[in-house]
Scaffold this motif. Structure first.
Motif, mmCIF file in Angstrom:
data_model
loop_
_atom_site.group_PDB
_atom_site.id
_atom_site.type_symbol
_atom_site.label_atom_id
_atom_site.label_comp_id
_atom_site.label_asym_id
_atom_site.label_seq_id
_atom_site.Cartn_x
_atom_site.Cartn_y
_atom_site.Cartn_z
ATOM 1 N N GLY A 258 0.914 -1.334 -0.016
ATOM 2 C CA GLY A 258 0.112 -0.043 0.017
ATOM 3 C C GLY A 258 0.831 1.339 -0.014
ATOM 4 O O GLY A 258 1.256 1.718 0.999
ATOM 5 N N LEU A 259 0.939 1.816 -0.898
ATOM 6 C CA LEU A 259 1.891 3.051 -1.278
ATOM 7 C C LEU A 259 1.056 4.105 -2.003
ATOM 8 O O LEU A 259 0.493 3.766 -3.072
ATOM 9 N N LYS A 260 0.830 5.330 -1.408
ATOM 10 C CA LYS A 260 -0.046 6.482 -2.069
ATOM 11 C C LYS A 260 0.357 7.662 -1.862
ATOM 12 O O LYS A 260 0.991 7.829 -0.900
ATOM 13 N N ALA A 261 -0.049 8.595 -2.658
ATOM 14 C CA ALA A 261 0.275 9.967 -2.369
ATOM 15 C C ALA A 261 -0.510 10.957 -2.747
ATOM 16 O O ALA A 261 -1.426 10.686 -3.524
ATOM 17 N N GLU A 262 -0.639 12.079 -2.141
ATOM 18 C CA GLU A 262 -1.484 12.913 -2.610
ATOM 19 C C GLU A 262 -0.705 14.621 -2.560
ATOM 20 O O GLU A 262 0.189 14.839 -1.760
ATOM 21 N N VAL A 263 -1.074 15.321 -3.614
ATOM 22 C CA VAL A 263 -0.556 16.658 -3.839
ATOM 23 C C VAL A 263 -1.594 17.688 -3.905
ATOM 24 O O VAL A 263 -2.545 17.464 -3.846
ATOM 25 N N VAL A 264 -1.057 18.948 -3.029
ATOM 26 C CA VAL A 264 -1.934 20.050 -2.736
ATOM 27 C C VAL A 264 -2.421 20.823 -4.092
ATOM 28 O O VAL A 264 -1.544 21.190 -4.862
ATOM 29 N N LEU A 265 -3.703 21.061 -4.160
ATOM 30 C CA LEU A 265 -4.073 21.890 -5.051
ATOM 31 C C LEU A 265 -3.967 23.315 -4.769
ATOM 32 O O LEU A 265 -4.159 23.575 -3.408
#
Length: 343
Positions: A258-265
């Motif tokens: 389980g590897l995930k990322a989020e970027v700020v808008l």
């Protein structure tokens, strides 16, 4: 053909020999152990009929004249093995940790430098696929520079034997894997640490089964570690669970798949900036993986090409310094500066 002598034929030697048998051109020409019968048993198990068996590393090296020594002995014996290997003009690959004390670690690294030999440490967690992916993703700048790194390690193994009697058991025997992975993933160099240890009422260890530490990894990066070897229930991966906060987003990894990322808008909804998922790219063909196998191949490549292995002792000593710094902090109750060694 590269000939090597393996010293230390206990349980961990199986991982080394399993890897070695997969490498073309590598021959184990000698096995050394204080218990000669244990060495002979390993030779029979792996079909090493022609290997020289002995209880003295110096004598076996004199007989076999190998190019490399594989060190799988207990940490307290590392210095003697290293000095014997370098005296016989051998390159050295050693099991973690590099040494049992900061002084011995520095002595081994200095001896390797003076001998002009390749010296590396089996820091095998660096060769985990998702560790490689995380480093490459962060280097890309997709979510900006890392600022805060958090790792949780909660596993409750009943080893029996020496670990349950060790002092600082979690920090000395396991935490270096997490510390080294943190250093690698965010390209950090340790500068200081504050650490506490404790022994919960439910613990079956003598001392140091639980610890919490805050490291300064330079460049404004902080790394927090929380770990326990007696926390039953909701077990984490052996690789820990991770959250890495960066300037423009975050990455989480469960230590497994389980590897995930989020970027700020650049859009805010009330109190919070909106985020969106961002793909962490797959492995690059250049990424070296494979645990012991990957590291041994890297070590051989360094010998053949004159390059430096990634887990060279002169770099790995920084990860070991994190362990000894954390122990000193836990013992003294104060923040400890971590001295950088030249790589």
């Amino acid at each position: 053909m590269m000939n090597a002598v393996l010293v230390g034929c206990g349980a961990m030697s199986k991982a080394w020999l399993d890897a070695a048998r997969q490498i073309d051109g590598l021959a184990i020409v000698g096995l050394v152990d204080l218990d000669a019968e244990r060495a002979r048993a390993r030779a029979r198990e792996y079909g090493l009929d022609g290997a020289v068996i002995g209880t003295s590393l110096d004598q076996v090296l004199d007989q076999t004249k190998p190019l490399a020594v594989f060190d799988v002995v207990v940490p307290a014996a590392r210095r003697d093995v290293a000095f014997s290997a370098f005296a016989h003009n051998c390159h050295l690959l050693t099991e973690k940790p590099l040494a049992d004390t900061p002084e011995n670690a520095r002595a081994i690294v200095d001896a390797a430098r003076q001998a002009g030999r390749v010296h590396a440490v089996v820091q095998n967690r660096r060769y985990v696929a998702n560790v490689r992916r995380i480093r490459r993703f962060l280097d890309s700048g997709a979510i900006g520079k890392p600022t805060s790194i958090h790792a949780d390690f909660f596993v409750a193994p009943h080893f029996g034997g020496f670990r349950e009697e060790m002092a600082h058991v979690l920090l000395l025997d396991m935490a270096i894997h997490t510390f080294d992975a943190a250093r690698y993933m965010v390209a950090g160099d340790p500068a200081g640490v504050f650490c506490q240890e404790w022994e919960p009422a439910n613990s079956w260890y003598r001392q140091g089964s639980s610890a919490s530490a805050i490291f300064d990894l330079g460049g404004g990066k902080r790394f927090t570690y929380a770990g326990s070897w007696c926390a039953a229930g909701f077990r984490t991966s052996w690789e820990s669970t991770w959250r890495i906060v960066a300037e423009h987003g975050s990455l989480v990894w469960d230590g497994e798949d389980g590897l995930k990322a989020e970027v700020v808008l650049s859009v805010r909804d009330g109190l919070f900036d909106l985020t969106q998922p961002i793909t962490v790219p797959p492995l690059d063909p250049a990424d070296r993986i494979g645990g012991h196998l990957g590291i041994i191949k890297d070590f051989i490549h360094a010998i053949e090409t004159g390059s430096e292995p990634e887990t060279r002792g002169s770099d790995n000593i920084k990860s070991l310094a994190m362990v000894f710094g954390a122990i000193e902090s836990a013992e003294t109750g104060r923040r400890v500066a971590i001295t950088q060694e030249a790589s």
